[in-house]
Design an enzyme around this catalytic site. Structure first.
Site, short mmCIF file in Angstrom:
data_model
loop_
_atom_site.label_atom_id
_atom_site.label_comp_id
_atom_site.label_asym_id
_atom_site.label_seq_id
_atom_site.Cartn_x
_atom_site.Cartn_y
_atom_site.Cartn_z
CE1 TYR A 42 55.45 12.48 -37.60
CE2 TYR A 42 53.52 14.04 -37.86
CZ TYR A 42 54.45 13.05 -37.03
OH TYR A 42 54.21 13.07 -35.44
N PRO B 237 47.95 19.15 -33.60
CG PRO B 237 46.60 17.70 -34.60
CD PRO B 237 47.04 19.12 -34.06
CE LYS C 184 57.07 16.78 -28.72
NZ LYS C 184 57.49 15.67 -28.01
CE1 TYR D 201 57.05 13.29 -34.13
CE2 TYR D 201 57.30 11.75 -32.59
CZ TYR D 201 56.67 12.40 -33.56
OH TYR D 201 55.71 11.46 -33.91
P1 FAD Z 1 41.28 15.78 -21.67
O1 FAD Z 1 41.90 14.33 -22.45
O2 FAD Z 1 40.45 16.53 -22.54
O3 FAD Z 1 40.60 15.28 -20.36
C1 FAD Z 1 39.84 16.06 -19.81
C2 FAD Z 1 38.77 15.38 -19.14
O4 FAD Z 1 38.06 16.43 -18.17
C3 FAD Z 1 37.75 14.77 -20.15
O5 FAD Z 1 37.54 13.55 -19.96
C4 FAD Z 1 36.54 15.57 -19.80
O6 FAD Z 1 35.17 14.82 -20.31
C5 FAD Z 1 36.45 15.96 -18.44
N1 FAD Z 1 35.80 17.13 -17.93
C6 FAD Z 1 35.76 18.42 -18.83
N2 FAD Z 1 34.85 19.15 -18.20
C7 FAD Z 1 34.73 18.66 -16.89
C8 FAD Z 1 34.10 19.08 -16.10
N3 FAD Z 1 33.33 20.39 -15.96
N4 FAD Z 1 34.03 18.27 -15.15
C9 FAD Z 1 34.23 16.92 -14.72
N5 FAD Z 1 35.13 16.58 -15.85
C10 FAD Z 1 35.27 17.20 -16.92
N6 FAD Z 1 47.09 14.98 -29.47
C11 FAD Z 1 47.94 14.34 -30.02
O7 FAD Z 1 49.36 14.50 -29.52
N7 FAD Z 1 47.90 13.65 -31.19
C12 FAD Z 1 46.56 13.60 -31.75
O8 FAD Z 1 46.40 12.96 -32.81
C13 FAD Z 1 45.51 14.13 -31.10
N8 FAD Z 1 44.48 14.01 -31.32
C14 FAD Z 1 43.36 14.87 -30.71
C15 FAD Z 1 42.14 14.92 -31.23
C16 FAD Z 1 40.98 15.51 -30.62
C17 FAD Z 1 39.72 15.34 -30.96
C18 FAD Z 1 41.42 16.29 -29.33
C19 FAD Z 1 40.32 17.05 -28.55
C20 FAD Z 1 42.61 16.40 -28.74
C21 FAD Z 1 43.53 15.55 -29.77
N9 FAD Z 1 45.14 15.53 -29.04
C22 FAD Z 1 45.92 15.11 -29.91
C23 FAD Z 1 45.52 16.18 -27.88
C24 FAD Z 1 45.35 15.18 -26.81
O9 FAD Z 1 44.55 14.14 -26.74
C25 FAD Z 1 45.19 16.11 -25.45
O10 FAD Z 1 46.43 16.65 -25.57
C26 FAD Z 1 45.21 15.15 -24.11
O11 FAD Z 1 43.69 14.40 -24.30
C27 FAD Z 1 45.03 15.93 -22.95
O12 FAD Z 1 44.73 15.43 -22.02
P2 FAD Z 1 43.92 16.09 -20.62
O13 FAD Z 1 43.93 14.91 -19.62
O14 FAD Z 1 44.90 17.25 -20.35
O15 FAD Z 1 42.68 16.40 -21.35
C1 DHB Z 2 49.36 10.47 -34.18
C2 DHB Z 2 48.70 11.65 -33.85
C3 DHB Z 2 49.95 12.79 -34.08
O1 DHB Z 2 49.39 14.15 -33.72
C4 DHB Z 2 51.28 12.91 -34.42
O2 DHB Z 2 52.00 13.88 -34.76
C5 DHB Z 2 51.56 11.38 -34.74
C6 DHB Z 2 50.87 10.30 -34.63
C7 DHB Z 2 48.33 9.50 -34.05
O3 DHB Z 2 47.52 9.80 -33.52
O4 DHB Z 2 48.98 8.19 -34.24
#
Ligand code: FAD
Ligand code: DHB
Length: 390
Positions: A201, A292, A296, A384
């Site tokens: 980082y 991000p 978390k 972390y």
């Molecule tokens: P989601 O993964 O969003 O899953 C929700 C699901 O519900 C999806 O499959 C969606 O298609 C579905 N859905 C939505 N609406 C409907 C509906 N009306 N009917 C039926 N299904 C529906 N976190 C990190 O820690 N590091 C990262 O680098 C990181 N990068 C990210 C990048 C992006 C672009 C995003 C958006 C998030 C990122 N996050 C990251 C956060 C992490 O990926 C999320 O916190 C995680 O995906 C949460 O999981 P979830 O199942 O709650 O939600």
């Molecule tokens: C990654 C994403 C994060 O948000 C982070 O803090 C560390 C690693 C990753 O996508 O690998």
């Protein structure tokens, strides 16, 4: 009309993990997802699993590939300017993390779900939630062109930030808290061996950068950018030049390779209170978003559904309502801890567009404190790898 015990809206990490935990406990559920299986499996997002989340996957019978292919890391590097300092999680708090992509977690969970023979419907549309305050909520949706109604005892709203679950909570009950940040992350996946064996980082005067990875052959790298950054302005060469200048330190080389994937993620903090209304329980991004930095988001989603599964098991096995009633409060304590940690890591490591010298000096002081004080380093490490008692 079909019937089930728990209707799960969304097949992201939250919905799929809940489905698996309930299956292991012998509880019926139906998972409804509006995207296709290919889309859900290819969506590149998070990559770091907390110690206890990795253990939970193992205990739930879906940790096999994660244990074989995931990369166990015992620390991370914090870089300030051109100086690096290692935060040794194992020495400071006795725990480690596992680097394993969200795409892989999702693939493993979908495979387990299909093997279980329990329903998981992709490409449903028009999902709506009804009678959530009754003991028999209903979920209506369209699947294969036909309108369907699902009667259940509980609804798990695992449909992410843009889903239908959160807006189904009565407006006079719902409170939200949040913050948008004046920056985003430009993320890439590159076909090149990671240039370092742990995450880096970096706080620099040019902005934040992060070196991460997905496997011994795939690098994952991020650059601070504008929240609405135009990717067309970032040909591969410019991305590598900027990564070189932010991550570069003497005696170390950042190896470049073909960029397979590029994307921009805006950053926000967001919390919904309460996380439960009637028989609707929100989990994961449907209830809260973290920036991000600190990794978390995925971990919080998994911990929400672990709490929800435990509460549902207590209700179905013994008729105990205590854990269900406490669900929102239990989760929100951990959520707010992670909100604070992510906000703190984010503001310590990024440079806002109009940031002044005072802020820069504060950031540098905090980074120096982390280098020189084991107490400060331990606090970062504890957050972390995942705080046990928030
Ligand atoms: P989601 O993964 O969003 O899953 C929700 C699901 O519900 C999806 O499959 C969606 O298609 C579905 N859905 C939505 N609406 C409907 C509906 N009306 N009917 C039926 N299904 C529906 N976190 C990190 O820690 N590091 C990262 O680098 C990181 N990068 C990210 C990048 C992006 C672009 C995003 C958006 C998030 C990122 N996050 C990251 C956060 C992490 O990926 C999320 O916190 C995680 O995906 C949460 O999981 P979830 O199942 O709650 O939600
Ligand atoms: C990654 C994403 C994060 O948000 C982070 O803090 C560390 C690693 C990753 O996508 O690998």
């Amino acid at each position: 009309m079909t019937k089930t015990q728990v209707a799960i809206v969304g097949a992201g990490p939250a919905g799929l993990t809940l489905a698996q935990l309930l299956h292991v406990a012998g509880i019926d559920s139906v998972v409804l997802e509006n995207r296709s299986r290919d889309y859900v499996e290819a969506r590149i997002r998070a990559g770091v699993l907390e110690h206890d989340v990795a253990e939970l996957y193992e205990q739930a019978g879906v940790g096999g590939r994660m244990r074989r292919e995931g990369l166990v890391h015992t620390g991370v590097e914090l870089q300030s300017g051109t100086e690096r300092h290692r935060i040794a999680f194992d020495e400071l708090v006795g725990k480690t993390i596992v680097v394993y992509g969200q795409t892989e977690v999702v693939k493993d969970l979908i495979e387990a779900r299909l093997e279980s023979g329990r329903p998981l419907h992709f490409e449903v549309s028009d999902v709506s939630l009804h009678e959530l305050e009754s003991e028999r909520p209903r979920v209506r949706y369209v699947h294969d062109g036909a309108e369907q109604e699902l009667e259940c005892q509980f609804v798990a709203g695992c449909d992410g930030f843009h889903g239908v679950s959160r807006p189904s909570i009565a407006a006079d009950v719902l409170r939200t808290f949040g913050r948008d940040y004046p920056y985003g992350w430009l993320g890439i996946i590159a076909a090149v061996a990671p240039s370092h064996d742990e995450l880096v980082y970096a706080h620099t005067e040019r902005g934040f950068a992060l070196l991460s990875m997905r496997s011994p052959e795939l690098s994952r790298l991020y650059l601070q950018c504008a929240p609405d950054e135009d990717l067309d302005l970032w040909p591969d060469e410019r991305i590598w030049d900027e990564l070189q200048s932010r991550l570069g330190v003497d005696g170390w080389t950042l190896h470049e390779g073909p960029i397979l994937e590029k994307g921009v993620t805006p950053m926000r903090s967001f919390v919904t209170e309460p996380m439960q209304w009637g028989r609707l329980y929100l989990a994961g991004d449907a209830a809260h978003i973290v920036p991000p930095t600190g990794a978390k988001g995925l971990n919080l989603a998994v911990r929400d559904v672990a709490a929800l599964a435990e509460a549902l098991v207590a209700w179905y096995r013994d008729g105990h309502v205590g854990l269900l009633d406490a669900y929102s409060e239990t989760c929100l304590r951990r959520v707010w801890r992670a909100e604070h940690f992510s906000w703190w890591m984010t503001t310590m490591l990024h440079r806002a567009p109009n940031s002044d010298e005072f802020t820069l000096r504060l950031q540098q002081s905090q980074l120096r404190y982390l280098r020189t004080s084991p107490a400060a380093a331990r606090s970062l490490a504890e957050n972390y790898v995942g705080v046990e008692h928030a």
